[in-house]
Design an enzyme around this catalytic site. Structure first.
Site, PDB file in Angstrom:
ATOM      1  N   SER A 176      28.903 -14.535  39.862  1.00 27.63           N
ATOM      2  CA  SER A 176      27.779 -15.505  39.747  1.00 27.63           C
ATOM      3  C   SER A 176      26.783 -15.167  38.690  1.00 27.63           C
ATOM      4  CB  SER A 176      27.336 -15.888  41.020  1.00 27.63           C
ATOM      5  OG  SER A 176      26.380 -16.757  41.036  1.00 27.63           O
ATOM      6  N   GLU A 217      32.817 -25.000  41.731  1.00 25.21           N
ATOM      7  CA  GLU A 217      31.523 -24.227  41.521  1.00 25.21           C
ATOM      8  C   GLU A 217      30.079 -24.756  41.651  1.00 25.21           C
ATOM      9  OE1 GLU A 217      31.985 -20.889  40.959  1.00 25.21           O
ATOM     10  OE2 GLU A 217      33.735 -20.389  39.884  1.00 25.21           O
TER      11      GLU A 217
END
Ligand SMILES: *[C@@H]1O[C@H](CO)[C@@H](O)[C@H](O)[C@H]1NC(C)=O
Ligand SMILES: *[C@@H]1O[C@H](CO)[C@@H](O)[C@H](O)[C@H]1NC(C)=O
Ligand SMILES: *[C@@H]1O[C@H](CO)[C@@H](O)[C@H](O)[C@H]1NC(C)=O
Ligand SMILES: *[C@@H]1O[C@H](CO)[C@@H](O)[C@H](O)[C@H]1NC(C)=O
Ligand SMILES: *[C@@H]1O[C@H](CO)[C@@H](O)[C@H](O)[C@H]1NC(C)=O
Ligand SMILES: *[C@@H]1O[C@H](CO)[C@@H](O)[C@H](O)[C@H]1NC(C)=O
Ligand SMILES: *[C@@H]1O[C@H](CO)[C@@H](O)[C@H](O)[C@H]1NC(C)=O
Length: 531
Positions: free
Chosen positions: A232, A355
């Protein structure tokens, strides 16, 4: 040597090994003592300082190494250290963190937070200085550049270390690092940069990577075999470390990277950077950076909390790596396209399927809100580019021909590709397709679902297939050790190649499939035409 090992063995049989003196490493500026984990047989050097306190004139500036001092500080690692945390109010799961409330008390949070952890298997530590050293894995945590710490999203690397020993070797050394978050590490813009350093958080990470180069041999690690891994915001950070200074400052201080779901909101325009900086000054009640450097830590913490809390639009964090003309002379995608990066690295990269879902406004269901969101993300975007994204790249066509059947699916795909997954394809093409990429597709395959697999350490509710978790850990640690994830007993992991093949890590099967981000939309995003 043999004698001492025999003694140690005898000690552990008798259950008295804990009485053996705990090792102390001399870092020049500090004497750092480990703790020993009996069941895992590793030393834990926790809360090791790698930077001077980033306060006073160093607040909002690039960090400095720890100052050396005749009387070295003794540190037994027992004082936990995290950087100040903040979270956007749109994150429904954390509705108690509201914009105007006071931050929850956290006794570990401090401005003086440039610390890291080192975990070393006992046998490796004992060979330090006598053997060449083992490969090193350095973890950069995620959390939207506003949250997280060296331990928050990786409570223990014990499982990973065990996987690194599966082929019979001694394993690896693991390092996890803190870096400044929110307004402490990510303010930018032309006015700010007159005396502040944009991307200070990236400079923190780079200082920690230089610390690894300088000190890791003392722990049994080999500074010429360092793999940086991040997920991330951590993956977005690694992407920026790979393209640091547009490749103009020589080799980066690591040799390999594992880039997982690399995320950041591309911020090429000084307009957005300046407006965030102005919001910060208003919220903090100061007129300029000198005054902000004079704020008490507590007042700055509150300003950070409010600034990040009021992040807008839905899905944004207000804190991001930005194009600053120095560390990031252009967007990483552009730098990769132009050959401006360290070409010597070896790369492994992965992404999940959905995502973007957590980062899209559930109420933004019509054309106006789709386009308005683009204008908020990219304030200098032209009408022509908005139209290109809305009607050519992600047209409002819901018959399934484009890859979605609902407005939610459309926004989700746009956010997934633009802010996360295309980055892995940029890396693959930059490194001549000679990379190992994968898709983690275990349903629901939301952003972050893979972390529990990477740090698997025994059964947990977040891991649906324990075998898969161990296989993933062996792929990662094989790559750290041999530059290749493949190993005995594992399903074959192909290189990306001209046909853009990724390894699909699914709930029940593992096998090669075509990469879903080897597409025209990612080629367009890479050019950075939206600013
Ligand atoms: C010690 O290591 C084991 C793994 O072998 C791990 O499960 C445990 O949590 C560790 N203990 C501590 C206190 O971290
Ligand atoms: C030097 O070390 C002493 C003893 O730990 C400490 O009190 C002092 O603040 C240190 N000075 C500097 C410049 O770091
Ligand atoms: C390392 O030591 C710190 C401080 O004692 C402790 O909080 C942490 O859980 C330990 N980590 C591991 C992985 O053993
Ligand atoms: C910052 O604080 C110092 C010491 O209190 C003071 O001398 C200085 O004028 C202050 N600077 C600004 C810009 O407020
Ligand atoms: C579009 O959605 C927004 C909410 O995101 C709403 O405020 C607006 O009225 C809608 N516009 C139309 C034309 O339906
Ligand atoms: C993963 O497996 C599920 C079925 O269990 C399937 O629907 C899905 O398409 C697979 N995902 C990928 C990316 O192969
Ligand atoms: C878990 O994943 C492994 C590796 O793909 C597979 O062999 C196994 O069948 C899976 N287990 C279940 C219960 O699906």
């Amino acid at each position: 040597m043999l004698g001492s090992k025999v003694l140690l063995l005898a000690g552990s049989i008798l259950g008295v090994a804990a009485q053996a003196p705990l090792p102390v490493v001399d870092l020049g500026y500090e004497l750092h003592q480990a703790t020993f984990n009996e069941s895992g047989q590793y030393y834990n050097f926790s809360n090791v300082r790698y930077g001077a306190p980033p306060v006073g004139q160093l607040r909002f500036s690039a960090p400095a190494p720890p100052s050396t001092n005749d009387s070295k500080i003794f540190n037994d690692g027992s004082t936990a250290v995290t950087c100040f945390q903040a979270i956007p109010a749109w994150t429904a799961s954390t509705a108690d963190w509201v914009v105007n409330a006071t931050p929850p008390a956290d006794p570990t949070a401090t401005e003086d937070c440039l610390f890291l952890d080192v975990m070393v298997p006992q046998t490796i530590f004992e060979a330090a200085g006598q053997a060449p050293g083992v490969p090193v894995m350095v973890w950069i945590h995620g959390g939207g550049y506003t949250l997280g710490s060296k331990t928050l999203y990786s409570p223990s690397a014990a499982g990973l270390i065990k996987a690194s020993q599966a082929q019979g070797g001694d394993g690896i050394v693991w390092v996890g690092l803190n870096y400044r978050l929110g307004a402490f590490g990510w303010l930018s813009g032309p006015t700010f940069q007159a005396s502040g350093t944009a991307n200070a958080g990236l400079y923190d990470q780079r200082l920690a990577l230089e610390w690894v180069q300088q000190h890791i041999a003392k722990f049994g690690g080999d500074p010429s075999q360092v793999t940086v891994i991040g997920e991330s915001a951590g993956g977005g950070s690694v992407l920026h470390q790979i393209t640091a200074f547009g490749g103009l400052k020589g080799p980066v201080p690591f040799q390999q990277a594992i880039v997982q779901s690399p995320g950041f909101q591309m911020t090429p325009s000084a307009t957005l950077q300046e407006s965030i900086y102005n919001s910060f000054l208003t919220i903090a009640g100061v007129d300029n950076l000198d005054e902000a450097r004079n704020l008490s830590t507590q007042d700055l913490q509150l300003a950070n909390y409010k600034l990040v809390g009021s992040s807008y639009p839905y899905g944004s964090f207000t804190s991001n790596p930005v194009v600053d003309g120095a560390f990031a002379p252009a967007l990483p995608g552009q730098l990769l396209l132009h050959g401006q990066f360290d070409h010597s690295l070896r790369i492994m990269a992965g992404h999940n399927i959905l995502e973007g879902l957590e980062f899209m406004n559930p109420f933004a269901q019509n054309e106006t809100s789709f386009e308005d969101t683009l204008r908020l993300y990219f304030p200098t975007i032209t009408d022509a580019e908005v139209e290109y994204i809305s009607y050519t790249l992600y047209p409002p066509v819901f018959d399934g021909s484009v890859g979605y059947t609902t407005p939610t699916g459309r926004s989700e795909l746009m956010i997934t590709e633009a802010f996360f997954t295309c980055n892995t394809n940029f890396l693959a093409r930059a490194y001549d397709n000679n990379v190992f990429n994968y898709i983690f597709s275990v349903p629901p395959s939301l952003h972050g679902d893979d972390i529990a697999y990477t740090y698997y350490n025994g059964p947990s509710a977040s891991v649906k297939n324990d075998t898969l978790a161990v296989i993933m850990q062996e792929y990662f640690t094989n790559f750290v050790i041999t530059s290749n994830p493949n190993g005995a007993g594992l399903p074959a992991f192909p290189t990306y190649g001209a046909s853009a093949t990724v390894l699909d890590l699914n709930l029940t099967t593992i096998g090669p499939i075509p990469d879903n981000v080897a597409n025209e939309r990612c080629l367009w995003w890479q050019k950075g035409l939206y600013a």
